[in-house]
Structures are given as C-alpha cells and as structure tokens.
Design a protein around this motif. Structure first.
Motif, short mmCIF file in Angstrom:
data_model
loop_
_atom_site.label_atom_id
_atom_site.label_comp_id
_atom_site.label_asym_id
_atom_site.label_seq_id
_atom_site.Cartn_x
_atom_site.Cartn_y
_atom_site.Cartn_z
N ASN A 173 3.97 5.00 -11.99
CA ASN A 173 4.24 6.14 -11.12
C ASN A 173 4.88 5.65 -9.82
O ASN A 173 4.22 5.11 -8.95
CB ASN A 173 2.93 6.87 -10.83
CG ASN A 173 3.14 8.14 -10.02
OD1 ASN A 173 4.21 8.35 -9.47
ND2 ASN A 173 2.12 8.96 -9.94
N PHE A 174 6.19 5.87 -9.71
CA PHE A 174 6.92 5.44 -8.51
C PHE A 174 7.17 6.57 -7.52
O PHE A 174 7.55 6.31 -6.39
CB PHE A 174 8.29 4.86 -8.90
CG PHE A 174 8.23 3.58 -9.66
CD1 PHE A 174 8.00 2.38 -9.02
CD2 PHE A 174 8.41 3.57 -11.04
CE1 PHE A 174 7.95 1.19 -9.73
CE2 PHE A 174 8.37 2.38 -11.76
CZ PHE A 174 8.14 1.20 -11.10
N GLY A 175 6.98 7.80 -7.93
CA GLY A 175 7.47 8.90 -7.11
C GLY A 175 6.46 9.69 -6.32
O GLY A 175 6.82 10.42 -5.40
N SER A 176 5.18 9.55 -6.61
CA SER A 176 4.21 10.47 -6.01
C SER A 176 3.85 10.15 -4.57
O SER A 176 3.45 11.03 -3.82
CB SER A 176 2.93 10.52 -6.86
OG SER A 176 2.30 9.26 -6.87
N ARG A 177 3.95 8.88 -4.18
CA ARG A 177 3.57 8.50 -2.82
C ARG A 177 4.70 7.75 -2.15
O ARG A 177 4.98 6.61 -2.47
CB ARG A 177 2.31 7.62 -2.84
CG ARG A 177 1.05 8.33 -3.29
CD ARG A 177 0.59 9.37 -2.25
NE ARG A 177 0.51 8.82 -0.91
CZ ARG A 177 -0.50 8.07 -0.46
NH1 ARG A 177 -1.51 7.78 -1.27
NH2 ARG A 177 -0.51 7.62 0.75
N GLN A 178 5.37 8.42 -1.21
CA GLN A 178 6.41 7.79 -0.41
C GLN A 178 6.09 8.04 1.05
O GLN A 178 5.90 9.19 1.47
CB GLN A 178 7.79 8.35 -0.77
CG GLN A 178 8.19 8.08 -2.22
CD GLN A 178 9.58 8.58 -2.55
OE1 GLN A 178 10.47 8.59 -1.72
NE2 GLN A 178 9.77 9.01 -3.80
N VAL A 179 6.03 6.98 1.83
CA VAL A 179 5.64 7.09 3.24
C VAL A 179 6.68 6.39 4.11
O VAL A 179 7.52 5.63 3.61
CB VAL A 179 4.24 6.49 3.48
CG1 VAL A 179 3.20 7.17 2.61
CG2 VAL A 179 4.23 4.98 3.23
N GLU A 180 6.63 6.64 5.40
CA GLU A 180 7.49 5.92 6.33
C GLU A 180 7.24 4.43 6.20
O GLU A 180 6.11 3.99 6.01
CB GLU A 180 7.22 6.34 7.77
CG GLU A 180 7.69 7.74 8.12
CD GLU A 180 7.47 8.02 9.59
OE1 GLU A 180 7.97 7.24 10.44
OE2 GLU A 180 6.79 9.00 9.90
N ALA A 181 8.31 3.64 6.31
CA ALA A 181 8.19 2.20 6.09
C ALA A 181 7.13 1.58 6.99
O ALA A 181 6.40 0.68 6.58
CB ALA A 181 9.55 1.53 6.31
N ARG A 182 7.02 2.06 8.23
CA ARG A 182 6.04 1.47 9.16
C ARG A 182 4.61 1.77 8.76
O ARG A 182 3.68 1.16 9.27
CB ARG A 182 6.32 1.97 10.58
CG ARG A 182 6.12 3.47 10.76
CD ARG A 182 6.53 3.91 12.16
NE ARG A 182 6.38 5.34 12.34
CZ ARG A 182 5.28 5.92 12.75
NH1 ARG A 182 4.20 5.18 13.04
NH2 ARG A 182 5.20 7.22 12.89
N MET A 183 4.41 2.73 7.84
CA MET A 183 3.06 3.08 7.40
C MET A 183 2.66 2.39 6.10
O MET A 183 1.55 2.59 5.61
CB MET A 183 2.96 4.61 7.21
CG MET A 183 3.18 5.41 8.49
SD MET A 183 2.04 4.91 9.81
CE MET A 183 0.45 5.31 9.06
N LEU A 184 3.53 1.56 5.55
CA LEU A 184 3.23 0.89 4.29
C LEU A 184 2.08 -0.10 4.42
O LEU A 184 1.18 -0.15 3.58
CB LEU A 184 4.48 0.20 3.75
CG LEU A 184 5.60 1.13 3.29
CD1 LEU A 184 6.90 0.36 3.10
CD2 LEU A 184 5.21 1.84 2.00
N ALA A 185 2.10 -0.90 5.48
CA ALA A 185 1.02 -1.88 5.68
C ALA A 185 -0.33 -1.19 5.88
O ALA A 185 -1.33 -1.59 5.26
CB ALA A 185 1.35 -2.82 6.83
N PRO A 186 -0.41 -0.14 6.72
CA PRO A 186 -1.69 0.58 6.83
C PRO A 186 -2.14 1.19 5.51
O PRO A 186 -3.34 1.21 5.21
CB PRO A 186 -1.38 1.67 7.87
CG PRO A 186 -0.30 1.09 8.71
CD PRO A 186 0.54 0.30 7.76
N SER A 187 -1.20 1.68 4.69
CA SER A 187 -1.56 2.22 3.39
C SER A 187 -2.16 1.14 2.50
O SER A 187 -3.16 1.36 1.80
CB SER A 187 -0.33 2.82 2.69
OG SER A 187 0.14 3.96 3.37
N GLU A 222 -1.72 1.03 -17.14
CA GLU A 222 -0.96 2.22 -17.54
C GLU A 222 -1.04 3.27 -16.44
O GLU A 222 -2.10 3.56 -15.91
CB GLU A 222 -1.55 2.79 -18.83
CG GLU A 222 -0.88 4.05 -19.34
CD GLU A 222 0.36 3.77 -20.16
OE1 GLU A 222 1.13 4.72 -20.40
OE2 GLU A 222 0.55 2.61 -20.57
N GLY A 223 0.13 3.81 -16.07
CA GLY A 223 0.16 4.85 -15.05
C GLY A 223 -0.10 4.36 -13.65
O GLY A 223 -0.43 5.15 -12.76
#
Length: 284
Positions: A188-202, A139-140
């Motif tokens: 929760n889809f909206g709180s964390r959006q980053v540049e696509a190239r930073m997705l793997a490091p995230s 949940e969440g």
C-alpha cells in the motif's frame, strides 16, 4: 530586496583616506594606494534546509570570506517557501532541491529558475522499526510517503529494484503510483502521504510498516540511519541537490564563486567526513 548587496568598508577607514588625500604636506599619492579593508563585500542571501544544507554553507563561509563574499543563510523547514521567496527577490539563491523537484516546480508555477550546478546527493531511504529488509515486508504492507510527487519517482524504483513491484514508465520520466503495473504483495503506497518534514516524526511514532524518508529530514530528526534504514536509492539513480537561481543571475560572478567553493575539494571532504556516507559529494 536589493540583490547582491555591496557592503562598503568602515566609514572610519574612508574618512582616514580622505584626510590623507587632503594632507598639506604633498602626500596625495599615498592615499591613492587604497586599503584592502575598504574593498566591497558581496552578500548572497540564500535559502536552505537546516541539515545538511545550512551546515555545508556554514563550512563554506570562511573560504568565501577570503574571496570577498558573505552569506546570509535563511533556513526553511519546507520545500515551498524557498522557491516562492527566490521568485519574489527575497532570496538570491536557494540550495535544497533535486532536478526532479525543480522541474516539477517550474512546470507548476512557471518559475524562471535555473540550476547552476549540484553539490551533493541524499539517497532517500526506506526505514522500518519492524523489518530488516524489503523482502520481509508483509502482504499489504503500508508505506508512508512524502506528499511530493517528485519524491515518488525516487522511492518507487527502490521497490522495483528489490523485485517487489514493476513500473511501466517512459525512459527519463519519474514514476508515480499510477505507473505500478505489478504489485504481487499488494503493498500500500497511496493511503498515507505526509509533508516531507513530517516523515521522521511519523517513523518515530511507529506509523506504517515502513516510511520513505528524505535523508536531510532523517538527519534532522535524528533517525538512526544505520539501524533502521533497510533500503536506499541506488547510486545510478541519485539526484544532486542543486544551487538554484533566477535565470538572470546564472552567470553572476558571486554565484559562480559560491558554486566553485561548494564543489571544492575542501567542502566535498567536509561532506564525506561529517555525514559518513549518508550525504554523498556529487559534483556535476
């Protein structure tokens, strides 16, 4: 930049031909036969993502060389500059984007671009270090997304197909977070959006409950797709990665030849063998 630069054969070859043409022993006709080594070579300056686009282009280079075309490959780590440099004339073509992203860029920046064809597809995947399926998400749950709105239209249907959300979107349109009409688990889809190239490091740093990663960046970031990928775009929703040019160059012979080679059986087989299903040959 002067587009599609022609590189002449070696000066020494040219001088040798001139010398034959002025031979005092009546050998003028021999020079007229020409020399294939002096034929013009077409150079295409093309922008691409590192993986898999650069690798696919490099695999195509020997085939293109046989057809009188050289590639000058410029590698980019983001999705903005390749279109800016195509518009300015610093590039002759680019190869990295999907139809949804291209449409969004044209709408936002009024680019006079066209796709001449697709080469492959890269299913966006949902990756998690803690959960083995979407159904296991709590949940969440926090899902880290790309900051590219066009990617949201590819990611959200993955969750809809799994029965976790419902979307209210017109047919043919890409979904956005605002189109979520039902979300029983309050994901929760909206709180964390980053540049696509930073997705793997995230993902590697353990952020979020799951991360939606473009396959090219998953490959580039050495994310273990088989181990951590818990859901992917369905085959019927895959978008091709396009060869894009300015509209004026749509029918340029060198560009047409480049597309033919990229869509050839040899290159499509290379894609299958090199990426083992993570990248899918897709000829339109």
């Amino acid at each position: 930049m002067k587009k599609f630069v022609r590189t002449l054969g070696a000066v020494a070859v040219t001088l040798a031909l001139v010398a034959c043409g002025s031979d005092n022993e009546g050998n003028d006709n021999q020079a007229g036969d020409g020399d294939d080594s002096a034929a013009a070579v077409e150079t295409i300056r093309i922008g691409a993502s590192a993986v898999p686009h650069q690798e696919i282009l490099e695999a195509a280079e020997p085939i293109l060389a046989e057809r009188g075309i050289e590639l000058d490959i410029v590698v980019f780590s983001d999705y903005i500059l390749p279109n800016q440099e195509l518009e300015s004339g610093d590039l002759d073509a680019n190869y990295f984007q999907t139809p949804g992203y291209l449409a969004q860029q044209i709408s936002e920046y009024d680019y006079d671009f066209v796709s001449v064809g697709s080469v492959h597809a890269e299913p966006i995947g949902i990756y998690s270090q803690d959960y083995a399926s979407l159904d296991e998400l709590p949940e969440g749950a926090e899902i880290i997304l790309s900051d590219s709105i066009s990617d949201h239209g590819r990611i959200l249907p993955i969750f809809e197909d799994a029965g976790l959300i419902e979307l209210d979107v017109e047919e043919g349109e890409l979904a956005t977070i605002d189109n979520i009409s039902s979300n029983p688990k309050n994901i929760n889809f909206g709180s964390r959006q980053v540049e696509a190239r930073m997705l793997a490091p995230s993902f590697e740093s353990g952020e979020g409950d799951a991360v939606a990663i473009n396959t090219n960046y998953a490959l580039e970031g050495n994310v273990d797709i088989d181990q951590y990928g818990i859901a992917f775009e369905s085959d019927d929703k895959l978008q091709g990665n396009l060869l894009v040019v300015r509209s004026e160059d749509e029918n340029n012979e060198a560009i047409v030849t480049l597309l033919e080679v990229l869509q050839s059986e040899e290159i499509q087989q290379f894609i299958q063998e090199r990426y083992n299903g993570a990248v899918i040959p897709l000829v339109d």
